[in-house]
Scaffold this active site. Structure first.
Site, mmCIF file in Angstrom:
data_model
loop_
_atom_site.group_PDB
_atom_site.id
_atom_site.type_symbol
_atom_site.label_atom_id
_atom_site.label_comp_id
_atom_site.label_asym_id
_atom_site.label_seq_id
_atom_site.Cartn_x
_atom_site.Cartn_y
_atom_site.Cartn_z
ATOM 1 N N VAL A 54 0.810 -1.221 0.000
ATOM 2 C CA VAL A 54 0.000 0.000 0.000
ATOM 3 C C VAL A 54 0.842 1.268 0.000
ATOM 4 C CG1 VAL A 54 -1.985 -1.087 1.100
ATOM 5 C CG2 VAL A 54 -0.243 -0.006 2.516
ATOM 6 N N TYR A 55 2.126 1.165 0.286
ATOM 7 C CA TYR A 55 2.982 2.351 0.232
ATOM 8 C C TYR A 55 3.259 2.772 -1.207
ATOM 9 C CZ TYR A 55 4.178 1.145 5.116
ATOM 10 O OH TYR A 55 4.148 0.830 6.455
#
Length: 283
Positions: A54-55
């Site tokens: 998700v980064y």
């Protein structure tokens, strides 16, 4: 403050893997700056890099690590790389997500975590089973969880997994002690990683912390990192400035007194720096 010249900078997980006691986090690093910052962190002495699907920067983190190792004639095995599963869903979706992470990173994963228990019991167990298969294949060396509360950990243990979690990464700092989760992890030999150990910088000028750090002749950041280390945690820190990277890592040649550790631990406010909710209590 007392000197401690022989303190180890690593800890051994239950599966025998050795993990550095401080990690450099890639959370919210700008994509166009991530390669340079991860490289700078490695140059500064960090050997533990923490990213996540998700980064949105797994590819940059992986490339920075591989390139740095080649340039400096360092073995990839000398760097500890963590990534995380974005969401618990079903077995097949988890397998696809792991393959995606491996592709983006361009290297094996030392530690892979379920980033959140959200999704429900069935999804959590299915995701874990899928992760275990990548341990068997050697693509993942260790598995763990993040933001798991006691009930989620109990649920995982009750599922009779092939591999037990080596790590639980949760938010921890003097203003959020999470005592029940910490106690459970310690009693089950689960290493505890602390994210947001510097409170995202929000409390670095706190009126309680500043005089303590000043008295010890260290920065507030160093005070918080030492507190985390002396509590037995593995802090995951982030900085975009070289001088802060260096000073945040320069914490193994001293300790803070036990009474200061206890005083800091008394500051618990159940206050979250990283979220507006408690991710450890979801169903």
């Amino acid at each position: 403050m007392s000197e401690s010249q022989t303190e180890s900078t690593t800890v051994t997980l239950t599966n025998g893997m050795v993990i550095p006691r401080i990690g450099f986090g890639a959370f919210m690093l700008k994509y166009n700056e991530c390669y340079g910052l991860v490289t700078q962190a490695l140059d500064s002495g960090y050997r533990h890099i923490d990213t996540a699907a998700v980064y949105g920067n797994e590819d940059i983190c992986g490339k920075a690590i591989v390139d740095w190792c080649e340039k400096n004639n360092v073995k990839r095995t000398d760097i500890f790389l963590t990534s995380k599963l974005a969401n618990c869903s079903d077995y097949y979706s988890t397998r696809a997500a792991i393959r995606s992470s491996l592709h983006h990173l361009g290297t094996y994963i030392d530690l892979f975590l379920i980033q959140s228990p959200a999704g429900g019991k069935k999804s959590r167990i299915a995701s874990w089973k899928a992760m275990e298969e990548f341990v068997d294949s050697g693509d993942i060396r260790s598995v763990g969880v993040s933001n798991y509360g006691v009930k989620h950990l109990q649920e995982l243990y009750a599922s009779n997994p092939k591999f037990y979690p080596c790590v639980n990464q949760i938010e921890l700092h003097p203003f959020l002690s999470q005592d029940d989760i910490v106690k459970y992890c310690q009693s089950h030999d689960i290493a505890i990683e602390a994210y947001s150990p510097l409170t995202h910088g929000i409390r670095l000028n706190d009126e309680k912390l500043v005089p303590i750090a000043k008295k010890l002749n260290i920065s507030v950041a160093q005070l918080l990192i030492r507190w985390s280390l002396q509590k037995g945690y593995i802090p995951i820190i982030k900085s975009t400035k070289k001088e802060h990277m260096l000073s945040d890592l320069d914490v193994f040649n001293f300790t803070i007194p036990d009474d200061v550790v206890q005083e800091l631990s008394s500051f618990d406010e159940h206050w979250h720096a990283g979220t507006t909710y408690d991710p450890t209590v979801c169903d």
